[in-house]
Scaffold this active site. Sequence first.
Site, PDB file in Angstrom:
ATOM      1  N   GLN A  11       0.826  -1.202   0.000  1.00  0.00           N
ATOM      2  CA  GLN A  11       0.000   0.000   0.000  1.00  0.00           C
ATOM      3  C   GLN A  11       0.864   1.256   0.000  1.00  0.00           C
ATOM      4  O   GLN A  11       1.901   1.301   0.654  1.00  0.00           O
ATOM      5  CB  GLN A  11      -0.900  -0.010   1.234  1.00  0.00           C
ATOM      6  N   SER A  91       4.325  -6.231   2.851  1.00  0.00           N
ATOM      7  CA  SER A  91       3.018  -6.157   3.525  1.00  0.00           C
ATOM      8  C   SER A  91       1.925  -6.741   2.626  1.00  0.00           C
ATOM      9  O   SER A  91       1.942  -7.924   2.312  1.00  0.00           O
ATOM     10  CB  SER A  91       2.725  -4.714   3.943  1.00  0.00           C
ATOM     11  N   LEU A  92       1.000  -5.903   2.146  1.00  0.00           N
ATOM     12  CA  LEU A  92      -0.025  -6.373   1.213  1.00  0.00           C
ATOM     13  C   LEU A  92       0.586  -7.166   0.059  1.00  0.00           C
ATOM     14  O   LEU A  92       0.024  -8.157  -0.415  1.00  0.00           O
ATOM     15  CB  LEU A  92      -0.783  -5.165   0.655  1.00  0.00           C
ATOM     16  N   ARG A 116      -9.347  -7.752   4.402  1.00  0.00           N
ATOM     17  CA  ARG A 116      -8.199  -7.325   5.221  1.00  0.00           C
ATOM     18  C   ARG A 116      -8.145  -5.802   5.312  1.00  0.00           C
ATOM     19  O   ARG A 116      -7.982  -5.226   6.389  1.00  0.00           O
ATOM     20  CB  ARG A 116      -6.914  -7.869   4.589  1.00  0.00           C
ATOM     21  N   HIS A 201       0.755  -2.758  11.147  1.00  0.00           N
ATOM     22  CA  HIS A 201       1.902  -3.534  11.650  1.00  0.00           C
ATOM     23  C   HIS A 201       2.298  -3.126  13.072  1.00  0.00           C
ATOM     24  O   HIS A 201       3.474  -3.072  13.409  1.00  0.00           O
ATOM     25  CB  HIS A 201       3.091  -3.448  10.682  1.00  0.00           C
ATOM     26  N   GLN A 250       1.218 -11.351  10.402  1.00  0.00           N
ATOM     27  CA  GLN A 250       1.725 -10.240   9.588  1.00  0.00           C
ATOM     28  C   GLN A 250       1.013  -8.924   9.872  1.00  0.00           C
ATOM     29  O   GLN A 250       1.619  -7.860   9.839  1.00  0.00           O
ATOM     30  CB  GLN A 250       1.582 -10.619   8.102  1.00  0.00           C
TER      31      GLN A 250
END
Length: 313
Positions: A11, A91-92, A116, A201, A250
């Site tokens: 992102q 991440s994503l 998510r 996170h 995660q």
Amino acid sequence: MKKVAFIFPGQGSQEVGMGEAFFEQSKDVQSQFLKADELLGVPLTEYMFEGPVETLTKTENAQPALLLTSASIAGILKENGIQPNMVAGHSLGEYSALVAANAISMEEALQLVQTRGRLMEEAVPTGQGSMAAVLGLEAETIEGVTSEIRDQGEIVEVANYNCPGQIVISGTKAGVDKACEQLKERGAKRALPLNVSGPFHSRLMKPASEKFQQTLGQAAIHDADVPVYANVTAQPIKEENKIYELLIQQLYSPVRFEETLRNMMEEDLDAIVEVGNGKVLSGLVRKVNRRMKTFAIQDPESLQSFIEWYKED
């Protein structure tokens, strides 16, 4: 045969116009994009091509938009006989990596990241969470400062270990603001608040991860065809149960991207290829090792350039 790793952006890499050139050139990509609109129940393709940017940037839209672009490009590479030897995502981007490794179907992954994104948006009321990029300080100093602030009752912790001299922190707005002040005093070149909708996170995402666990538990996850370097551990995994477990962690764990890149580079790669919109990750690769050959594939021209290099003798 050349040995390559694919890495997939997260992102922040979204922008209006993303994926449009591939859509115009490929019937398969058109079909995938239109199927995504139908599957997700939103005009995602319209948001991607026309905006407005505020709508595209909403977490629940940005995440599937980025995944759709990355996975479509990876699909074109596959049609050209190019498969990665290993994959990772930021991440994503880990979901795009799992699609490329045939551990999750694109359709399943799109629905997962839409959910998510929504749960991440809902986890903390708007304005109460924050993230900031800290430039020019060692990880140990940043970890020490965030630990001191947690002892004072605010939440702030490291969210992304991106590359030498670039670390992102995440937590409550008060915690992040306090950390930024103290980190500048300790010698940070800059501490820049990020334009994000929540404290990703960090432990503030635990409620989102608990809700997401139910959704993920219903998804068809398979063993990966190639090693997928997990954000949480920076280590390669292939087993479906490990993939599931680490995707839950995660959401509230730091992204160990610098360590992931270093571990991949030990595998004697010919190139690391950023697959998807933007060039953020290929920039991080060069900060870790400027001699590493990199490509960023985000339009038909950069795709063609990579294919020509890959097929050279």
